[in-house]
Design a protein around this motif. Structure first.
Motif, mmCIF file in Angstrom:
data_model
loop_
_atom_site.group_PDB
_atom_site.id
_atom_site.type_symbol
_atom_site.label_atom_id
_atom_site.label_comp_id
_atom_site.label_asym_id
_atom_site.label_seq_id
_atom_site.Cartn_x
_atom_site.Cartn_y
_atom_site.Cartn_z
ATOM 1 N N SER A 185 13.809 16.231 -4.781
ATOM 2 C CA SER A 185 14.620 16.931 -3.798
ATOM 3 C C SER A 185 14.739 16.114 -2.518
ATOM 4 N N SER A 186 15.911 16.167 -1.893
ATOM 5 C CA SER A 186 16.111 15.470 -0.624
ATOM 6 C C SER A 186 15.662 16.319 0.555
ATOM 7 N N VAL A 187 15.347 17.575 0.304
ATOM 8 C CA VAL A 187 14.827 18.480 1.327
ATOM 9 C C VAL A 187 13.558 19.122 0.788
ATOM 10 N N CYS A 188 12.494 19.155 1.595
ATOM 11 C CA CYS A 188 11.238 19.751 1.147
ATOM 12 C C CYS A 188 11.449 21.229 0.854
ATOM 13 N N ARG A 189 11.277 21.619 -0.400
ATOM 14 C CA ARG A 189 11.564 22.993 -0.811
ATOM 15 C C ARG A 189 10.555 23.985 -0.275
ATOM 16 N N THR A 190 9.346 23.519 0.021
ATOM 17 C CA THR A 190 8.307 24.410 0.543
ATOM 18 C C THR A 190 8.277 24.424 2.066
ATOM 19 N N GLY A 191 8.876 23.413 2.675
ATOM 20 C CA GLY A 191 8.923 23.342 4.129
ATOM 21 C C GLY A 191 7.705 22.752 4.797
ATOM 22 N N HIS A 192 6.645 22.431 4.030
ATOM 23 C CA HIS A 192 5.435 21.938 4.683
ATOM 24 C C HIS A 192 5.349 20.412 4.760
ATOM 25 N N HIS A 193 6.125 19.686 3.954
ATOM 26 C CA HIS A 193 6.149 18.217 3.966
ATOM 27 C C HIS A 193 4.746 17.633 3.842
ATOM 28 N N LEU A 194 3.871 18.324 3.119
ATOM 29 C CA LEU A 194 2.468 17.928 3.112
ATOM 30 C C LEU A 194 2.230 16.601 2.407
ATOM 31 N N CYS A 195 3.089 16.223 1.455
ATOM 32 C CA CYS A 195 2.875 14.949 0.756
ATOM 33 C C CYS A 195 2.931 13.776 1.721
ATOM 34 N N LEU A 196 3.616 13.959 2.878
ATOM 35 C CA LEU A 196 3.606 12.944 3.925
ATOM 36 C C LEU A 196 2.736 13.362 5.111
ATOM 37 N N ARG A 197 2.818 14.613 5.499
ATOM 38 C CA ARG A 197 2.022 15.076 6.639
ATOM 39 C C ARG A 197 0.524 14.965 6.369
ATOM 40 N N GLY A 198 0.144 14.936 5.098
ATOM 41 C CA GLY A 198 -1.265 14.793 4.761
ATOM 42 C C GLY A 198 -1.793 13.383 4.902
ATOM 43 N N VAL A 199 -0.900 12.417 5.157
ATOM 44 C CA VAL A 199 -1.320 11.020 5.352
ATOM 45 C C VAL A 199 -1.647 10.828 6.832
ATOM 46 N N ARG B 158 0.869 -1.164 0.000
ATOM 47 C CA ARG B 158 0.000 0.000 0.000
ATOM 48 C C ARG B 158 0.910 1.220 0.000
ATOM 49 N N VAL B 159 0.779 2.041 -1.026
ATOM 50 C CA VAL B 159 1.609 3.231 -1.186
ATOM 51 C C VAL B 159 0.768 4.431 -0.760
ATOM 52 N N LEU B 160 1.182 5.096 0.321
ATOM 53 C CA LEU B 160 0.394 6.169 0.913
ATOM 54 C C LEU B 160 1.092 7.510 0.751
ATOM 55 N N SER B 161 0.376 8.467 0.199
ATOM 56 C CA SER B 161 0.887 9.828 0.084
ATOM 57 C C SER B 161 -0.299 10.765 -0.021
ATOM 58 N N TYR B 162 -0.020 12.054 0.046
ATOM 59 C CA TYR B 162 -1.049 13.086 -0.094
ATOM 60 C C TYR B 162 -0.674 13.948 -1.290
ATOM 61 N N ASP B 163 -1.606 14.061 -2.239
ATOM 62 C CA ASP B 163 -1.297 14.760 -3.487
ATOM 63 C C ASP B 163 -1.050 16.251 -3.233
ATOM 64 N N VAL B 164 0.026 16.746 -3.804
ATOM 65 C CA VAL B 164 0.393 18.156 -3.641
ATOM 66 C C VAL B 164 0.823 18.736 -4.993
ATOM 67 N N PRO B 165 0.658 20.040 -5.202
ATOM 68 C CA PRO B 165 1.057 20.661 -6.473
ATOM 69 C C PRO B 165 2.556 20.572 -6.741
ATOM 70 N N CYS B 166 3.360 20.450 -5.676
ATOM 71 C CA CYS B 166 4.823 20.448 -5.837
ATOM 72 C C CYS B 166 5.401 19.037 -5.985
ATOM 73 N N LYS B 167 4.553 18.042 -6.269
ATOM 74 C CA LYS B 167 5.049 16.667 -6.346
ATOM 75 C C LYS B 167 6.062 16.497 -7.481
ATOM 76 N N TRP B 168 6.842 15.430 -7.353
ATOM 77 C CA TRP B 168 7.928 15.070 -8.260
ATOM 78 C C TRP B 168 9.001 16.170 -8.269
ATOM 79 N N CYS B 169 9.381 16.580 -7.060
ATOM 80 C CA CYS B 169 10.382 17.648 -6.905
ATOM 81 C C CYS B 169 11.811 17.132 -7.022
#
Length: 360
Positions: A324-338, A311-322
């Protein structure tokens, strides 16, 4: 011109880390089984070498810290690179296959193999490589679509006639490693006849880490459902695991820093389930056939678990497929949204036996 069907001594170049090497193993198998008696040597990074030694299809591992990779420390001179060229030349390889992700340039590795006088050289490449590659597969990603990393490398070796009916990833461990894990489990208050799971909460890249407080809530809820949990990680992740267990009320058992890579493989193979960020152990689970709940940061789309119940769990965000090894927006929402409840539900679903004849 030499022919690939006659190549007996193959150099595979994969200068990446654990998961990348594992996702290349089906292609390595295709190379290995394609010609009787063929020998496959892997040129890889130090982290890649650690897991490569547990892959049966690989006959030899050569470690190389390439200067065109980010992780390589600054050098005083090019002496190590000339030493590597001499070593590769001495080994008389018949052919070289250069495995890269689409954002990597294969030409430095191609030049290395060219200077080592390896007669056949294959890679994906965006620009015309001229003499650096004898077999050029034009790079089409991402413009013409993106493939899973495993499929990408299978397609590459398929260009020179290498194929295998077994496209699973490959990873092994010794009976001694399995025995060591069994002895450690016997020391724990763990009833292996009852539901249990492994949680691996760490990841090298900050952008791929599910929040510790969320892992704690997952652990608290799963323990409340009757599961025993084992936490794994490096010695440096011991504090992270201690914090998670503290926030969860002290549940589970920590094996942080206790397991080498081979022992971790044996533990994951034995476990009914792995819950992990999208990092090396998730790919180990896929290679070993262990179901995995993959907390999948949307840094890239190519590295989901391959050929395993998951089961692959993530939260869709406009900044996906970045990428990057560091969240460029700082919100980590693609994971925090799970939500932790989603993770718990996915874990329980994978732990529930599927009806006979029904695939997950």
């Amino acid at each position: 011109m030499a022919d690939w069907s006659e190549a007996r001594n193959i150099l595979a170049v994969r200068l990446d880390t654990l998961g990348d090497v594992l996702m290349t193993t089906p292609a390595l198998r295709a190379l290995k089984v394609g010609v009787p008696g063929r020998r496959v040597t892997l040129l890889t990074s130090p982290p890649g070498a650690a897991v490569a030694r547990l892959v049966p299809e690989i006959d030899e591992v050569i470690v190389y810290e390439a200067p065109w990779l980010k992780a390589t420390a600054p050098r005083e001179n090019s002496a190590p690179d000339f030493d590597m060229i001499r070593l590769l030349r001495e080994k008389n390889f018949d052919a070289a296959v250069i495995f890269t992700v689409y954002s990597q340039n294969p030409l430095p590795s191609a030049m290395l193999c060219f200077l080592a006088d390896i007669p056949l050289r294959l890679a994906h490449c965006r620009e015309n490589p001229y003499q650096l590659l004898t077999d050029w597969v034009r790079e089409t990603e991402p413009e013409a679509g993106i493939r899973h990393e495993v499929q990408r490398q299978l397609d590459l070796v398929g260009a020179v006639g290498a194929a295998t009916p077994d496209e699973r990833m490959s990873l092994s461990f010794s009976a001694a490693a399995a025995a060591r894990v069994g002895e450690r489990l016997a020391q724990l208050p763990l009833d292996l006849t009852r539901p249990w799971a492994v949680i691996h909460p760490g990841a090298t890249a900050a952008s791929r880490r599910y929040p510790p407080e969320y892992f704690a809530e997952v652990a608290r809820q799963l323990t409340g459902r009757g599961l025993t949990l084992l936490f794994t990680g490096s010695g440096g992740e011991g504090e992270l695991i201690a914090d998670i267990r503290r926030m969860a009320g002290g549940v589970g058992h920590s094996l942080a820093g206790e397991l080498g890579l081979e022992e971790l493989s044996a533990l994951i193979a034995r476990s009914p389930l792995l819950i992990s960020n999208n990092t090396g152990p998730a790919h180990m689970a896929a290679a070993l056939g262990t179901p995995v709940v993959d907390l999948y940061a949307l840094t890239n789309p190519q590295h989901t678990p391959w050929a395993v119940p998951s089961r692959v769990l993530s939260y869709d965000v406009p900044c996906k497929w970045c990428y990057s090894s560091v969240c460029r927006t700082g919100h980590h929402l693609c994971l925090r949204g799970v939500r932790p409840e989603e993770v718990v539900a996915a874990a329980l679903e994978l732990l529930t036996p599927a009806p006979v004849g029904v695939a997950r």
